[in-house]
Motif scaffolding. Structure first.
Motif, PDB file in Angstrom:
ATOM      1  N   ALA A  99      45.559 -59.118  -2.679  1.00 52.42           N
ATOM      2  CA  ALA A  99      44.153 -58.716  -2.767  1.00 52.42           C
ATOM      3  C   ALA A  99      43.233 -59.925  -2.769  1.00 52.42           C
ATOM      4  O   ALA A  99      42.185 -59.936  -2.092  1.00 52.42           O
ATOM      5  CB  ALA A  99      43.933 -57.880  -4.021  1.00 52.42           C
ATOM      6  N   ALA A 100      43.586 -60.965  -3.513  1.00 52.13           N
ATOM      7  CA  ALA A 100      42.736 -62.156  -3.571  1.00 52.13           C
ATOM      8  C   ALA A 100      42.670 -62.845  -2.213  1.00 52.13           C
ATOM      9  O   ALA A 100      41.589 -63.268  -1.763  1.00 52.13           O
ATOM     10  CB  ALA A 100      43.269 -63.114  -4.636  1.00 52.13           C
ATOM     11  N   ILE A 101      43.804 -62.975  -1.548  1.00 47.43           N
ATOM     12  CA  ILE A 101      43.824 -63.627  -0.239  1.00 47.43           C
ATOM     13  C   ILE A 101      42.988 -62.845   0.766  1.00 47.43           C
ATOM     14  O   ILE A 101      42.199 -63.423   1.534  1.00 47.43           O
ATOM     15  CB  ILE A 101      45.281 -63.779   0.244  1.00 47.43           C
ATOM     16  N   GLU A 102      43.120 -61.532   0.772  1.00 51.38           N
ATOM     17  CA  GLU A 102      42.389 -60.719   1.737  1.00 51.38           C
ATOM     18  C   GLU A 102      40.880 -60.785   1.498  1.00 51.38           C
ATOM     19  O   GLU A 102      40.099 -60.964   2.437  1.00 51.38           O
ATOM     20  CB  GLU A 102      42.876 -59.270   1.661  1.00 51.38           C
ATOM     21  N   VAL A 103      40.450 -60.635   0.258  1.00 49.74           N
ATOM     22  CA  VAL A 103      39.012 -60.643  -0.026  1.00 49.74           C
ATOM     23  C   VAL A 103      38.419 -62.018   0.244  1.00 49.74           C
ATOM     24  O   VAL A 103      37.332 -62.147   0.818  1.00 49.74           O
ATOM     25  CB  VAL A 103      38.753 -60.208  -1.482  1.00 49.74           C
ATOM     26  N   LEU A 104      39.128 -63.065  -0.111  1.00 52.40           N
ATOM     27  CA  LEU A 104      38.613 -64.425   0.115  1.00 52.40           C
ATOM     28  C   LEU A 104      38.491 -64.733   1.596  1.00 52.40           C
ATOM     29  O   LEU A 104      37.484 -65.294   2.051  1.00 52.40           O
ATOM     30  CB  LEU A 104      39.521 -65.450  -0.574  1.00 52.40           C
ATOM     31  N   ARG A 105      39.491 -64.356   2.378  1.00 50.38           N
ATOM     32  CA  ARG A 105      39.459 -64.739   3.791  1.00 50.38           C
ATOM     33  C   ARG A 105      38.516 -63.851   4.603  1.00 50.38           C
ATOM     34  O   ARG A 105      37.984 -64.276   5.632  1.00 50.38           O
ATOM     35  CB  ARG A 105      40.868 -64.678   4.384  1.00 50.38           C
ATOM     36  N   LEU A 106      38.284 -62.608   4.166  1.00 49.28           N
ATOM     37  CA  LEU A 106      37.433 -61.688   4.921  1.00 49.28           C
ATOM     38  C   LEU A 106      35.956 -61.795   4.550  1.00 49.28           C
ATOM     39  O   LEU A 106      35.108 -61.265   5.269  1.00 49.28           O
ATOM     40  CB  LEU A 106      37.900 -60.251   4.702  1.00 49.28           C
ATOM     41  N   THR A 107      35.652 -62.454   3.426  1.00 44.90           N
ATOM     42  CA  THR A 107      34.258 -62.560   2.993  1.00 44.90           C
ATOM     43  C   THR A 107      33.762 -63.990   2.919  1.00 44.90           C
ATOM     44  O   THR A 107      32.566 -64.233   3.055  1.00 44.90           O
ATOM     45  CB  THR A 107      34.081 -61.922   1.607  1.00 44.90           C
ATOM     46  N   GLY A 108      34.646 -64.948   2.681  1.00 49.89           N
ATOM     47  CA  GLY A 108      34.206 -66.329   2.528  1.00 49.89           C
ATOM     48  C   GLY A 108      33.433 -66.573   1.246  1.00 49.89           C
ATOM     49  O   GLY A 108      32.670 -67.544   1.167  1.00 49.89           O
ATOM     50  N   ILE A 109      33.615 -65.743   0.224  1.00 41.87           N
ATOM     51  CA  ILE A 109      32.881 -65.918  -1.020  1.00 41.87           C
ATOM     52  C   ILE A 109      33.565 -66.960  -1.892  1.00 41.87           C
ATOM     53  O   ILE A 109      34.722 -67.327  -1.675  1.00 41.87           O
ATOM     54  CB  ILE A 109      32.755 -64.585  -1.789  1.00 41.87           C
ATOM     55  N   ARG A 110      32.840 -67.441  -2.879  1.00 40.71           N
ATOM     56  CA  ARG A 110      33.369 -68.429  -3.810  1.00 40.71           C
ATOM     57  C   ARG A 110      34.317 -67.757  -4.799  1.00 40.71           C
ATOM     58  O   ARG A 110      34.316 -66.545  -4.969  1.00 40.71           O
ATOM     59  CB  ARG A 110      32.229 -69.123  -4.562  1.00 40.71           C
ATOM     60  N   ASN A 111      35.091 -68.600  -5.492  1.00 43.56           N
ATOM     61  CA  ASN A 111      36.060 -68.064  -6.441  1.00 43.56           C
ATOM     62  C   ASN A 111      35.365 -67.349  -7.596  1.00 43.56           C
ATOM     63  O   ASN A 111      35.788 -66.266  -8.018  1.00 43.56           O
ATOM     64  CB  ASN A 111      36.932 -69.206  -6.985  1.00 43.56           C
ATOM     65  N   GLU A 112      34.266 -67.949  -8.116  1.00 47.28           N
ATOM     66  CA  GLU A 112      33.573 -67.292  -9.215  1.00 47.28           C
ATOM     67  C   GLU A 112      32.911 -66.003  -8.761  1.00 47.28           C
ATOM     68  O   GLU A 112      32.775 -65.046  -9.543  1.00 47.28           O
ATOM     69  CB  GLU A 112      32.528 -68.234  -9.823  1.00 47.28           C
ATOM     70  N   GLU A 113      32.492 -65.929  -7.494  1.00 50.52           N
ATOM     71  CA  GLU A 113      31.922 -64.692  -6.970  1.00 50.52           C
ATOM     72  C   GLU A 113      32.997 -63.617  -6.816  1.00 50.52           C
ATOM     73  O   GLU A 113      32.728 -62.427  -7.016  1.00 50.52           O
ATOM     74  CB  GLU A 113      31.241 -64.957  -5.636  1.00 50.52           C
ATOM     75  N   LEU A 114      34.191 -64.031  -6.462  1.00 48.39           N
ATOM     76  CA  LEU A 114      35.304 -63.081  -6.377  1.00 48.39           C
ATOM     77  C   LEU A 114      35.566 -62.445  -7.737  1.00 48.39           C
ATOM     78  O   LEU A 114      35.756 -61.223  -7.843  1.00 48.39           O
ATOM     79  CB  LEU A 114      36.551 -63.807  -5.870  1.00 48.39           C
ATOM     80  N   LEU A 115      35.569 -63.259  -8.785  1.00 42.72           N
ATOM     81  CA  LEU A 115      35.883 -62.756 -10.112  1.00 42.72           C
ATOM     82  C   LEU A 115      34.752 -61.924 -10.697  1.00 42.72           C
ATOM     83  O   LEU A 115      34.962 -61.220 -11.690  1.00 42.72           O
ATOM     84  CB  LEU A 115      36.196 -63.937 -11.048  1.00 42.72           C
ATOM     85  N   GLU A 116      33.553 -62.011 -10.114  1.00 46.48           N
ATOM     86  CA  GLU A 116      32.419 -61.230 -10.607  1.00 46.48           C
ATOM     87  C   GLU A 116      32.186 -59.956  -9.800  1.00 46.48           C
ATOM     88  O   GLU A 116      31.227 -59.227 -10.070  1.00 46.48           O
ATOM     89  CB  GLU A 116      31.155 -62.091 -10.593  1.00 46.48           C
ATOM     90  N   LEU A 117      33.031 -59.663  -8.822  1.00 48.33           N
ATOM     91  CA  LEU A 117      32.895 -58.414  -8.074  1.00 48.33           C
ATOM     92  C   LEU A 117      33.167 -57.232  -8.991  1.00 48.33           C
ATOM     93  O   LEU A 117      34.153 -57.213  -9.730  1.00 48.33           O
ATOM     94  CB  LEU A 117      33.866 -58.398  -6.895  1.00 48.33           C
TER      95      LEU A 117
END
Length: 833
Positions: free
Chosen positions: A502-520
């Motif tokens: 899940a982390a790999i897919e969301v990071l590569r498909l959105t280009g968001i920062r790590n802290e933004e990923l954790l705040e979704l």
């Protein structure tokens, strides 16, 4: 004048060891707000006489149904009360303390009354069991209240059940109903939580409704001292008590809010981590940080304090003890700068010995910028407040040329580009491996759950069998290898594989920062209905992070599939995503509970993923792929690598850079272009694409083979370029814009050999202007003056050109033949006289 310095994440400096008391002082305000109940010196049941206490503890509700148990408890109460009567005190609690039983942890306390019974001549073989039963009745009957540390050294198999019978039946009934409403796998955790709650009643008195938040904090603190390990089972009871609604509404969502890592340090605590010897300098740094605090967040304030107190003045005092002035000797300043360039850390080698490893400090100039800003700010403030800052205004030991970062930026850009070029081609391998790993782990877990304990798990070729683990948590599924007997937590493996995917897919498909990923959160997934067609467009709302700007991303079908999978997993049998209170590791504060998408279950608690946990997921996922870098080492991915890969891939596939800037949330497009890695072949391909686009936009007949007539016309153009006073430089196929008034044209290149003719034209123009003025032809005067200005300009060009041709420059070229001749003459032997 303050220099703007970007916060750089780095390893923490070596600081003094923080004790538990110091860590607890960080959240002293929270602990003061939720205090624990103080110990009462006396209460009703502990002040009763022996006969009254014995009568009370042998009457309902202290009568169990089994006669043997009833008799054993009665004998145990009698023996314990007789033993305690031999100690001084007005209450049973005072006699219990005077006995010193709490100095013997676990079951060792029973040796004290056993010795007394033997001395009295009334020893029996079943005294040990009777005394344990009697102590249980004294505790549950609120006759004595032992200390929490001593109670935690004992096992309490019947404590919760007896407390439910004799102390608070309604409270434990509600607790049981709460456990029944939860998943079956957490029933064992519920039993442990009930024992923790019963322990609080035993040591603090009262019923479940009387337990305070401070009581729970005191219990957890005692558990940390008595049982260093224990994990989630230590704090699960707090969540259940909070779910019962006995705490105030403003009580923290998790007891981890009172943990040792909580809270923003004060400025004094930030500086005192490094134990500076010079008190005036220490106070100066504190005042400086307090002056800058209103314009900084806590992460930046922490970084500046680490630089000024740790990397700067603590190192200065280590190099030159006794230094008490900011005016550093040049030699000391140079030595400090050289030491700052190197970062030293201690690692454990393969032989188990500690080795000091030195590596270049990549952000050394950032640290220098902070120190330079410190000096320059004080110098500026000294002009405004001379009495306060004037004594500290001294020349800065860091020159301006020492903080120039042009070369560093280029080197960093080269490193990041190389890192992106190395990882972009293998990204499909990582994505595919993570997906297969997730599916395989899920299939293995499901097969193990359908297998009886002790049986071989189908589909594993006989290599795995389901473990028989009666003491394991109910929600965990364990397996063991049939050959070596190694145990594997299949539930944990499946969770790790899924969240890595899940982390790999969301990071590569959105280009968001790590802290933004954790705040979704669940609320981040929104939709927009097109007014023209009514089509629903899914959008992903990114909360403000680094640039404090909110943005919306279009959700692709792949991303929508991943997000729906995450939401379905978190919902489970429930209809809503659990609310989670996440800890901000940068600002050191707890965020309010939110339905975060990246959360996991640990025991009965839902916890948010941390940046460290995401990095661990990526490391484990990459280990499965077997990918290596150019040096043969294991390839690593950081969450930010996916952001750089996203930008590079998007722009290479035709996305305009300014659109990529908006998607990534950059303030400047230069930042976006800095993320994009340039490939050697990309420049050639881009040029070819440009030529193709230009040819596509022009008439196709322009790119066919020319005819004989067209070729002759092309050659005739160059023949017609020759005019009387020079050469016309206009391009092929373009008309003469000045209608052959060559003197006026800027494209005329005058010929120096035709200067006399140009002078004649110039004189003739002057004569014609005089004639026109005399005759009154004022309309012609204006045109003649334009031509005269052009002629004068052409004459000036010729004069410059002729003067250059007449000048000669001696380049100092040696006459090789003469040098050779002279060398030969010098080298030849003298002729004999």
């Amino acid at each position: 004048m303050s220099a703007v310095a970007k916060h750089v994440t780095r390893r923490p400096l070596e600081v003094s060891n923080a004790t538990a008391e110091q860590a607890q002082s960080r959240n002293s305000r929270l602990r003061t707000r939720f205090p624990a109940r103080s110990a009462e010196p006396s209460w009703q049941h502990t002040a009763l006489s022996l006969e009254e206490t014995l009568r009370r503890l042998t009457a309902p509700p202290f009568l169990p149904a089994v006669n043997a148990t009833r008799a054993g408890r009665r004998r145990g109460v009698t023996k314990l009360l007789q033993w305690l009567s031999s100690f001084p005190g007005e209450t049973w609690q005072q006699r219990w303390v005077a006995s010193g039983a709490e100095g013997f942890p676990g079951a060792a306390w029973v040796e004290l009354p056993l010795r007394w019974l033997r001395e009295c001549g009334s020893s029996r073989s079943y005294d040990r069991e009777d005394l344990s039963s009697g102590l249980l009745m004294l505790i549950c009957g609120d006759v004595i209240r032992p200390g929490l540390p001593w109670m935690l050294t004992r096992t309490h198999r019947h404590l919760a059940s007896v407390m439910a019978e004799v102390r608070d039946p309604d409270g434990f009934a509600r607790l049981h109903q709460l456990a029944e409403s939860g998943p079956t796998s957490s029933r064992k955790d519920a039993q442990i939580a009930a024992t923790r709650i019963a322990t609080l009643l035993a040591c603090k008195g009262g019923a479940i409704r009387d337990i305070t938040v401070g009581d729970c904090v005191e219990l957890v603190d005692a558990q940390r001292q008595v049982h260093p390990r224990g994990g989630q089972k230590k704090v699960d009871f707090y969540l259940r008590l909070r779910a019962l609604g006995i705490f105030p509404e403003d009580a923290p969502a998790t007891i981890r809010a009172f943990g040792l890592a909580l809270g923003q340090l004060s400025i004094e605590e930030l500086v005192d981590r490094y134990q500076l010897q010079c008190r005036p300098i220490r106070d100066l740094i504190v005042d400086y940080l307090r002056e800058r605090q209103p314009s900084l967040d806590f992460a930046s304030l922490d970084a500046i304090s680490r630089t000024l107190a740790g990397l700067f003045w603590a190192r200065i005092e280590a190099l030159a003890p006794g230094t008490d002035s900011l005016r550093l000797p040049p030699a000391l300043a140079r030595e400090w700068k050289e030491e700052l360039k190197v970062k030293r850390r201690t690692v454990t080698g393969p032989d188990g010995k500690s080795v000091e490893v030195a590596s270049p400090r990549l952000n050394a100039k950032d640290e220098l910028m902070r120190v330079r800003a410190f000096y320059l700010d004080i110098a500026q403030w000294a002009a405004e407040e001379p009495a306060r800052w004037g004594p500290w205004a001294v020349p800065c030991p860091i020159r301006d040329d020492e903080i120039h970062k042009a070369k560093d930026r280029k080197r960093r850009k080269a490193r990041m580009d190389q890192r992106t070029r190395e990882r972009l081609p293998v990204l499909p391998v990582l994505v595919g491996t993570a997906d297969r790993r997730r599916r395989a782990a899920a299939a293995l877990l499901q097969a193990a759950r359908n297998t009886e304990p002790g049986a071989v798990i189908p589909g594993t070729d006989g290599t795995l069998r389901r473990s028989i683990a009666p003491k394991a948590a109910g929600h965990l599924t364990w397996a063991e290898e049939t050959s070596g007997g190694k145990r594997r937590n299949l539930t944990y493996e499946e969770e790790e594989a899924f969240w890595a995917f899940a982390a790999i897919e969301v990071l590569r498909l959105t280009g968001i920062r790590n802290e933004e990923l954790l705040e979704l959160t669940h609320h981040s997934v929104t939709q927009y209905r097109l007014p023209s067609t009514g089509e629903v467009v899914p959008l992903l709302q990114i909360a403000p992070s680094k640039t404090d700007t909110e943005r919306l991303l279009l959700v692709s079908p792949e991303l929508a599939d991943v997000l729906s999978t995450i939401i379905s997993r978190l919902r489970g049998p429930r209809s809503a995503i659990p609310l989670v209170a996440a800890y901000d590791v940068r600002e050191k504060v707890w965020n309010p509970p939110m339905p975060l998408l990246f959360q996991r279950d640990i025991g009965s608690e839902h916890r948010a993923f941390t940046p460290t946990a995401i990095r661990k997921l990526l490391i484990n996922a990459l280990a499965v792929t077997g990918l290596t870098n150019a040096d043969g080492e294991v390839l690593t991915f950081s969450p930010h690598d996916f952001r750089r890969i996203f930008v590079t891939d998007a722009i290479m596939n035709g996305l305009p850079p300014h659109i990529a800037q908006v998607i990534c949330g950059h303030r400047h497009i230069d930042t976006t272009m800095g993320y994009k890695a340039v490939y050697p072949a990309e420049t050639i391909e881009a040029h070819r694409a440009f030529i193709t686009r230009r040819r596509a936009s022009r008439p196709s007949e322009e790119y066919r083979a020319p005819t004989e007539e067209e070729w002759d016309a092309f050659l005739a153009h160059f023949e017609k370029r020759k005019v009387s006073i020079g050469t016309c430089a206009r391009a092929f196929g373009t008309p003469c814009v000045h209608e052959h008034a060559c003197v006026r044209c800027s494209l005329l290149r005058p010929d120096p050999a035709q200067r006399a003719r140009l002078v004649d034209i110039h004189d003739n123009l002057i004569a014609r202007i005089v004639e026109a003025q005399r005759e009154g032809w004022l309309g012609e005067v204006e045109g003649l003056q334009v031509s005269l200005a052009g002629a004068e300009e052409k004459l000036a060009q010729l004069d410059v050109q002729i003067s250059r041709q007449q000048e000669s420059v001696d380049l100092g070229i040696p006459a090789f033949r003469e040098i050779v001749a002279r060398t030969t003459a010098v080298a030849a032997p003298p002729e004999p006289s």
